[in-house]
Design an enzyme around this catalytic site. Structure first.
Site, PDB file in Angstrom:
ATOM      1  N   GLY A   1      -6.000  34.451  27.116  1.00 35.77           N
ATOM      2  CA  GLY A   1      -6.262  32.737  26.842  1.00 35.77           C
ATOM      3  C   GLY A   1      -7.626  32.907  25.977  1.00 35.77           C
ATOM      4  O   GLY A   1      -8.525  31.770  26.080  1.00 35.77           O
TER       5      GLY A   1
ATOM      6  N   GLY B   1       0.663  33.823  25.706  1.00 34.62           N
ATOM      7  CA  GLY B   1       0.491  32.182  25.680  1.00 34.62           C
ATOM      8  C   GLY B   1       0.464  31.329  24.931  1.00 34.62           C
ATOM      9  O   GLY B   1       1.095  30.757  24.697  1.00 34.62           O
ATOM     10  N   GLY B   2      -0.995  31.250  24.740  1.00 35.24           N
ATOM     11  CA  GLY B   2      -1.255  30.068  23.854  1.00 35.24           C
ATOM     12  C   GLY B   2      -0.302  29.782  22.450  1.00 35.24           C
ATOM     13  O   GLY B   2      -0.218  29.109  22.500  1.00 35.24           O
TER      14      GLY B   2
ATOM     15  N   ASN C   1       5.372  32.363  27.194  1.00 33.32           N
ATOM     16  CA  ASN C   1       4.840  32.128  28.538  1.00 33.32           C
ATOM     17  C   ASN C   1       4.305  30.527  28.115  1.00 33.32           C
ATOM     18  O   ASN C   1       3.229  30.629  27.691  1.00 33.32           O
ATOM     19  CB  ASN C   1       3.305  33.150  29.378  1.00 33.32           C
ATOM     20  N   TRP C   2       5.147  29.277  28.289  1.00 31.11           N
ATOM     21  CA  TRP C   2       4.116  27.787  27.656  1.00 31.11           C
ATOM     22  C   TRP C   2       4.294  27.877  29.217  1.00 31.11           C
ATOM     23  O   TRP C   2       3.132  26.875  29.058  1.00 31.11           O
ATOM     24  CB  TRP C   2       5.571  26.933  28.220  1.00 31.11           C
ATOM     25  N   LYS C   3       3.308  28.356  29.963  1.00 32.49           N
ATOM     26  CA  LYS C   3       2.438  27.705  31.366  1.00 32.49           C
ATOM     27  C   LYS C   3       2.499  26.341  31.743  1.00 32.49           C
ATOM     28  O   LYS C   3       3.994  26.085  31.871  1.00 32.49           O
ATOM     29  CB  LYS C   3       0.925  28.209  31.445  1.00 32.49           C
TER      30      LYS C   3
ATOM     31  N   SER D   1      -3.772  36.883  23.814  1.00 33.54           N
ATOM     32  CA  SER D   1      -4.505  36.892  22.547  1.00 33.54           C
ATOM     33  C   SER D   1      -3.775  37.251  21.632  1.00 33.54           C
ATOM     34  O   SER D   1      -4.078  37.079  21.074  1.00 33.54           O
ATOM     35  CB  SER D   1      -6.169  36.762  22.468  1.00 33.54           C
TER      36      SER D   1
ATOM     37  N   HIS E   1       1.557  37.280  37.037  1.00 33.36           N
ATOM     38  CA  HIS E   1       0.477  36.561  35.879  1.00 33.36           C
ATOM     39  C   HIS E   1      -0.447  36.006  36.945  1.00 33.36           C
ATOM     40  O   HIS E   1      -0.980  36.358  37.924  1.00 33.36           O
ATOM     41  CB  HIS E   1       1.265  35.482  35.712  1.00 33.36           C
TER      42      HIS E   1
ATOM     43  N   GLU F   1      -2.868  34.228  36.387  1.00 33.57           N
ATOM     44  CA  GLU F   1      -3.004  33.347  36.942  1.00 33.57           C
ATOM     45  C   GLU F   1      -2.675  33.382  38.020  1.00 33.57           C
ATOM     46  O   GLU F   1      -3.065  32.654  39.323  1.00 33.57           O
ATOM     47  CB  GLU F   1      -2.520  31.922  35.835  1.00 33.57           C
TER      48      GLU F   1
ATOM     49  N   GLU G   1      -1.514  42.802  30.867  1.00 32.05           N
ATOM     50  CA  GLU G   1      -2.377  42.322  30.254  1.00 32.05           C
ATOM     51  C   GLU G   1      -3.913  41.777  30.774  1.00 32.05           C
ATOM     52  O   GLU G   1      -4.471  41.737  32.374  1.00 32.05           O
ATOM     53  CB  GLU G   1      -2.107  40.871  30.985  1.00 32.05           C
TER      54      GLU G   1
HETATM   55  C1  PEP Z   1      -0.276  35.305  28.531  1.00 34.21           C
HETATM   56  O1  PEP Z   1      -0.133  34.111  29.414  1.00 34.21           O
HETATM   57  O2  PEP Z   1       0.725  35.612  29.709  1.00 34.21           O
HETATM   58  C2  PEP Z   1      -1.119  35.146  27.924  1.00 34.21           C
HETATM   59  C3  PEP Z   1      -1.072  36.376  27.434  1.00 34.21           C
HETATM   60  O3  PEP Z   1      -1.919  33.913  27.219  1.00 34.21           O
HETATM   61  P1  PEP Z   1      -2.396  34.136  25.632  1.00 34.21           P
HETATM   62  O4  PEP Z   1      -2.063  34.823  24.879  1.00 34.21           O
HETATM   63  O5  PEP Z   1      -2.918  32.464  25.662  1.00 34.21           O
HETATM   64  O6  PEP Z   1      -3.516  34.489  26.176  1.00 34.21           O
END
Ligand code: PEP
Length: 255
Positions: free
Chosen positions: A175, A236-237, A11-13, A215, A97, A99, A169
């Site tokens: 993040g 994500g990251g 997920n590049w956001k 993470s 999600h 966010e 999640e």
């Molecule tokens: C996400 O945005 O779905 C996520 C899990 O982010 P991160 O891996 O950065 O925690």
């Protein structure tokens, strides 16, 4: 025991630019092509989906969108329909999600409408669920997560469940560099699978893929993937670096 193919989503956001997104997708596709034991999907920002599709078109890397609107067309300023997403090459969609739930204020009702629409429109649909730190500290993790699962799936018929992936999640882990311990994550994944067994049946529960997100990095992926009810990750990251993301894909293949 049912063998489930792990699914790793990136997920590049709201990250990358046109050029870096295309380069990233190309490097991930090179690795995805060498690995048949795992399904790999990237979710670029809407604007770059078409360009990324041109890079990965002939590869085994799948392409998705981070959101969808639940109407086919009309006066919905700033929104994007399923037909538009399909036209530019997306086959998977992320819904709910954290966010979008917590920063953009999406309600459970809206999320269940989007689930219904996305599935009717033929997309693999990833329903994200997860508790906040406050809810976790109040001992409400399972109650909150299963409430989101039931609400998100309320309009999803059993015959369409093969199109659904659930991503657990925990909000406090997204993040932040904090990850749920493999035991804690496994416990919630098992509860989700039990819940789906109650809502549908044994076969659907056993074939449903449940990703962990929060993470995930190359150095914690293997221990998470070793858990019996964890079927991959939504990342994500670490999905913004081809080396990190590809290492997570490798860990899933080796699990
Ligand atoms: C996400 O945005 O779905 C996520 C899990 O982010 P991160 O891996 O950065 O925690």
């Amino acid at each position: 025991m049912t063998k489930r193919i792990p699914i790793i989503g990136g997920n590049w956001k709201m990250n990358t630019n046109l050029e870096s997104g295309m380069l990233l997708a190309g490097a991930i596709a090179d690795q995805a092509d060498t690995c048949e034991c795992c399904e790999v999907v990237v979710y670029p920002p809407f604007l770059y989906i078409q360009a990324v599709d041109s890079v990965i078109d002939q590869t085994s890397l799948h392409l998705g969108a981070q959101n969808i609107w639940h109407e086919p067309s009309g006066a919905f300023t700033g929104e994007v329909s399923g037909a538009m997403l399909r036209e530019v090459g997306a086959t998977s969609v992320i819904i709910g999600h954290s966010e979008r739930r917590h920063i953009l204020g999406e309600s459970a009702e809206l999320i269940s409408q989007k689930m219904e629409y996305s599935i009717k429109d033929g997309f693999q649909t990833v329903l994200c669920v997860g508790e906040t730190l406050e809810e976790r500290e109040a001992g409400k993790t399972v109650e909150v997560v299963l409430g989101q699962v039931k609400s998100g799936l309320q309009h999803v018929h059993a015959s369409k469940m093969e199109m659904v992936v659930i991503a657990y999640e925990p909000v406090w882990a997204i993040g932040t560099g904090k990850t749920a311990s493999p035991d804690d994550a496994q416990n919630v994944h098992k509860e989700i699978r039990e819940c789906v067994r109650g809502l549908y049946d044994e076969t659907i529960a056993n074939t449903l893929r449940i990703q962990y997100g929060g993470s995930v990095k190359p150095d914690n992926a293997a221990e998470l993937f070793a858990c019996p009810d964890i079927d991959g990750a939504l990342v994500g990251g670490a999905s913004l670096s081809a080396d990190s993301f590809n290492a997570i894909v490798t860990a899933a293949c080796e699990s």
